[in-house]
Scaffold this motif. Structure first.
Motif, PDB file in Angstrom:
ATOM      1  N   VAL A 196       0.848  -1.398   0.003  1.00  0.00           N
ATOM      2  CA  VAL A 196       0.018   0.086   0.010  1.00  0.00           C
ATOM      3  C   VAL A 196       0.940   1.166   0.004  1.00  0.00           C
ATOM      4  O   VAL A 196       0.467   2.330  -0.275  1.00  0.00           O
ATOM      5  CB  VAL A 196      -0.973  -0.139   1.342  1.00  0.00           C
ATOM      6  N   MET A 197       2.115   0.998   0.266  1.00  0.00           N
ATOM      7  CA  MET A 197       2.955   2.104   0.231  1.00  0.00           C
ATOM      8  C   MET A 197       4.476   1.818  -0.132  1.00  0.00           C
ATOM      9  O   MET A 197       5.027   0.924   0.439  1.00  0.00           O
ATOM     10  CB  MET A 197       3.171   2.777   1.825  1.00  0.00           C
ATOM     11  N   GLU A 198       4.857   2.404  -1.176  1.00  0.00           N
ATOM     12  CA  GLU A 198       6.291   2.075  -1.984  1.00  0.00           C
ATOM     13  C   GLU A 198       6.957   3.283  -2.482  1.00  0.00           C
ATOM     14  O   GLU A 198       6.221   4.162  -3.064  1.00  0.00           O
ATOM     15  CB  GLU A 198       6.226   0.911  -2.712  1.00  0.00           C
ATOM     16  N   GLY A 199       8.225   3.541  -1.857  1.00  0.00           N
ATOM     17  CA  GLY A 199       9.027   4.571  -2.877  1.00  0.00           C
ATOM     18  C   GLY A 199       9.464   4.120  -4.104  1.00  0.00           C
ATOM     19  O   GLY A 199       9.351   5.011  -5.023  1.00  0.00           O
ATOM     20  N   GLY A 200       9.760   2.799  -4.423  1.00  0.00           N
ATOM     21  CA  GLY A 200      10.313   2.461  -5.594  1.00  0.00           C
ATOM     22  C   GLY A 200      10.737   1.199  -5.198  1.00  0.00           C
ATOM     23  O   GLY A 200      12.028   0.934  -4.724  1.00  0.00           O
ATOM     24  N   ALA A 201      10.110  -0.270  -5.069  1.00  0.00           N
ATOM     25  CA  ALA A 201      10.600  -1.253  -4.585  1.00  0.00           C
ATOM     26  C   ALA A 201      11.477  -2.142  -5.500  1.00  0.00           C
ATOM     27  O   ALA A 201      11.466  -2.267  -6.514  1.00  0.00           O
ATOM     28  CB  ALA A 201       9.252  -2.309  -4.270  1.00  0.00           C
ATOM     29  N   HIS A 202      12.684  -2.405  -4.579  1.00  0.00           N
ATOM     30  CA  HIS A 202      13.882  -3.031  -5.514  1.00  0.00           C
ATOM     31  C   HIS A 202      13.609  -4.190  -5.978  1.00  0.00           C
ATOM     32  O   HIS A 202      14.188  -4.642  -7.295  1.00  0.00           O
ATOM     33  CB  HIS A 202      15.112  -2.836  -4.512  1.00  0.00           C
ATOM     34  N   THR A 203      12.648  -5.167  -5.198  1.00  0.00           N
ATOM     35  CA  THR A 203      12.300  -6.423  -5.728  1.00  0.00           C
ATOM     36  C   THR A 203      11.682  -6.232  -7.195  1.00  0.00           C
ATOM     37  O   THR A 203      11.813  -7.076  -7.893  1.00  0.00           O
ATOM     38  CB  THR A 203      11.318  -7.218  -4.657  1.00  0.00           C
ATOM     39  N   VAL A 204      10.720  -5.167  -7.427  1.00  0.00           N
ATOM     40  CA  VAL A 204      10.290  -4.972  -8.407  1.00  0.00           C
ATOM     41  C   VAL A 204      11.129  -4.658  -9.588  1.00  0.00           C
ATOM     42  O   VAL A 204      11.201  -5.096 -10.723  1.00  0.00           O
ATOM     43  CB  VAL A 204       9.265  -3.866  -8.465  1.00  0.00           C
ATOM     44  N   ILE A 205      12.103  -3.915  -9.326  1.00  0.00           N
ATOM     45  CA  ILE A 205      13.232  -3.839 -10.319  1.00  0.00           C
ATOM     46  C   ILE A 205      14.124  -5.036 -10.850  1.00  0.00           C
ATOM     47  O   ILE A 205      14.269  -5.221 -11.883  1.00  0.00           O
ATOM     48  CB  ILE A 205      14.211  -2.725  -9.964  1.00  0.00           C
ATOM     49  N   GLU A 206      14.278  -5.843  -9.750  1.00  0.00           N
ATOM     50  CA  GLU A 206      14.773  -7.135  -9.781  1.00  0.00           C
ATOM     51  C   GLU A 206      14.140  -8.102 -10.738  1.00  0.00           C
ATOM     52  O   GLU A 206      14.487  -8.756 -11.612  1.00  0.00           O
ATOM     53  CB  GLU A 206      15.347  -7.670  -8.524  1.00  0.00           C
ATOM     54  N   ALA A 207      12.677  -8.021 -10.438  1.00  0.00           N
ATOM     55  CA  ALA A 207      11.837  -8.930 -11.731  1.00  0.00           C
ATOM     56  C   ALA A 207      12.013  -8.518 -12.776  1.00  0.00           C
ATOM     57  O   ALA A 207      12.266  -9.178 -13.885  1.00  0.00           O
ATOM     58  CB  ALA A 207      10.690  -8.831 -10.835  1.00  0.00           C
ATOM     59  N   VAL A 208      11.936  -7.205 -13.220  1.00  0.00           N
ATOM     60  CA  VAL A 208      12.016  -6.701 -14.388  1.00  0.00           C
ATOM     61  C   VAL A 208      13.379  -6.748 -15.198  1.00  0.00           C
ATOM     62  O   VAL A 208      13.311  -7.319 -16.324  1.00  0.00           O
ATOM     63  CB  VAL A 208      11.856  -5.030 -14.361  1.00  0.00           C
ATOM     64  N   ARG A 209      14.424  -6.840 -14.447  1.00  0.00           N
ATOM     65  CA  ARG A 209      15.647  -6.861 -14.900  1.00  0.00           C
ATOM     66  C   ARG A 209      15.966  -8.475 -14.955  1.00  0.00           C
ATOM     67  O   ARG A 209      17.058  -8.781 -15.441  1.00  0.00           O
ATOM     68  CB  ARG A 209      16.858  -6.758 -13.889  1.00  0.00           C
ATOM     69  N   SER A 210      15.043  -9.320 -14.696  1.00  0.00           N
ATOM     70  CA  SER A 210      15.320 -10.836 -14.605  1.00  0.00           C
ATOM     71  C   SER A 210      14.349 -11.645 -15.636  1.00  0.00           C
ATOM     72  O   SER A 210      13.916 -12.748 -15.394  1.00  0.00           O
ATOM     73  CB  SER A 210      14.943 -11.625 -13.352  1.00  0.00           C
TER      74      SER A 210
END
Length: 323
Positions: A226-240
């Motif tokens: 419900v609250m995220e500044g910019g989740a690194h796990t999302v970035i890791e998923a995109v880059r994987s």
């Protein structure tokens, strides 16, 4: 040539194994070739040329102390999800940090619109990064969904768990959750769910490398916060190459793109369950989501983050002070 010195203040150091630490540690590495960088939980004294502080509220004392000691030296404030979407609207110390900072870094493309209008001119977008990795082999026998997030209210694990319960009758769907029980009550709920449902595993806290490999191996990453500044796990998923199902909040859309298809309203476990079922039942859904994310993958390349960070730091250090 003498390298200028910087201090990065982060409330969380390595033992916390969370997003703030990952950001601070990575930035120290990206800046290290050009500057002397010190990591600290707080700043009380020192002769560094710049303060980079993560978290408006929790680093407020460091920011205030720096401004007293070094009235003309720049402060970069990196805004977390709890900063942008809670603290700066309710906490006086967090608002004071906004005023004292020379630049406000937001970690998603939509972050600036959560700032008070008077502060938006100081906002700079620096998207976080990670190296690209190929997906690991994924079995066709079932779909494995993965949530990575410590157990606390902001991450909203209960929405994921309710969706898991809705789908518990399907043997072709498996669910994992990686994250430490920062809230003991949530930990008890996760343990009870794992005991009740054979298709759900709560894996607790894992080292970063182990998390990264699980993201590579999952069919889909679930990000229900419900609250995220910019989740690194999302970035890791995109880059994987791993598709993402995410809550429709700015912190997620500011990474995935406002037109991204794989989103659901925050807290809507029925919608999340429907998306998970479609991800298994519709052969073209996950490839379609992966193709949408592949168009954004270069935004999260280490070189892009390095260049944005060096532009910001270099410009502030070169700027004549108007204080």
């Amino acid at each position: 040539m003498h390298r200028q010195s910087l201090v990065i203040v982060t409330p969380a150091l390595a033992s916390a194994n969370n997003g703030n630490w990952q950001t601070a540690h990575r930035w120290a590495g990206l800046l290290g070739p050009a500057y002397r960088v010190r990591l600290a939980q707080a700043w009380t004294d020192g002769d560094e040329a710049m303060l980079i502080a993560l978290h408006a509220r929790r680093s407020a004392a460091s920011i205030a102390a720096w401004r007293v000691a070094h009235p003309a030296r720049p402060i970069v404030l990196v805004l977390t999800g709890t900063d942008l979407y809670r603290d700066i609207h309710t906490d006086a110390a967090a608002r004071r940090s906004l005023d004292l900072a020379d630049a406000l870094v937001v970690l998603n493309e939509l972050g600036a619109r959560a700032l008070p209008e008077a502060c938006r001119a100081k906002a700079r977008v620096v998207l976080q990064s990670c190296p690209a990795r190929a997906p690991l082999a994924r079995t066709p026998r079932h779909l494995r969904a993965l949530m990575v997030g410590h157990l606390r209210d902001e991450k909203d694990p209960r929405t994921y768990w309710r969706a898991v319960r809705r789908l518990s009758g399907r043997a072709d769907l498996r669910f994992d959750h990686v994250g430490e029980a920062l809230d003991p009550a949530l930990g008890a709920e996760a343990a009870a769910l794992a005991a009740a449902l054979p298709g759900f595993r709560w894996l607790g806290s894992l080292p970063h490398e182990a998390c990264r490999r699980r993201i590579q191996a999952a069919h889909v990453l679930v990000q229900p916060s419900v609250m995220e500044g910019g989740a690194h796990t999302v970035i890791e998923a995109v880059r994987s190459g791993t598709p993402v199902l995410a809550s429709r909040i700015d912190g997620n859309l500011g990474l995935l793109g406002e037109g991204y298809e794989g989103v659901f309203e925050p807290g809507d476990d029925a919608a999340l369950a429907a998306l998970l079922a479609r991800a298994r039942d519709e052969a073209d859904m996950l490839p379609r989501l992966a193709a949408q994310l592949a168009l954004r993958a270069d935004l999260f390349a280490p070189q892009a983050e390095r260049e944005a960070l060096h532009r910001l730091v270099g410009a502030l250090l070169a700027r004549p002070s108007d204080r």
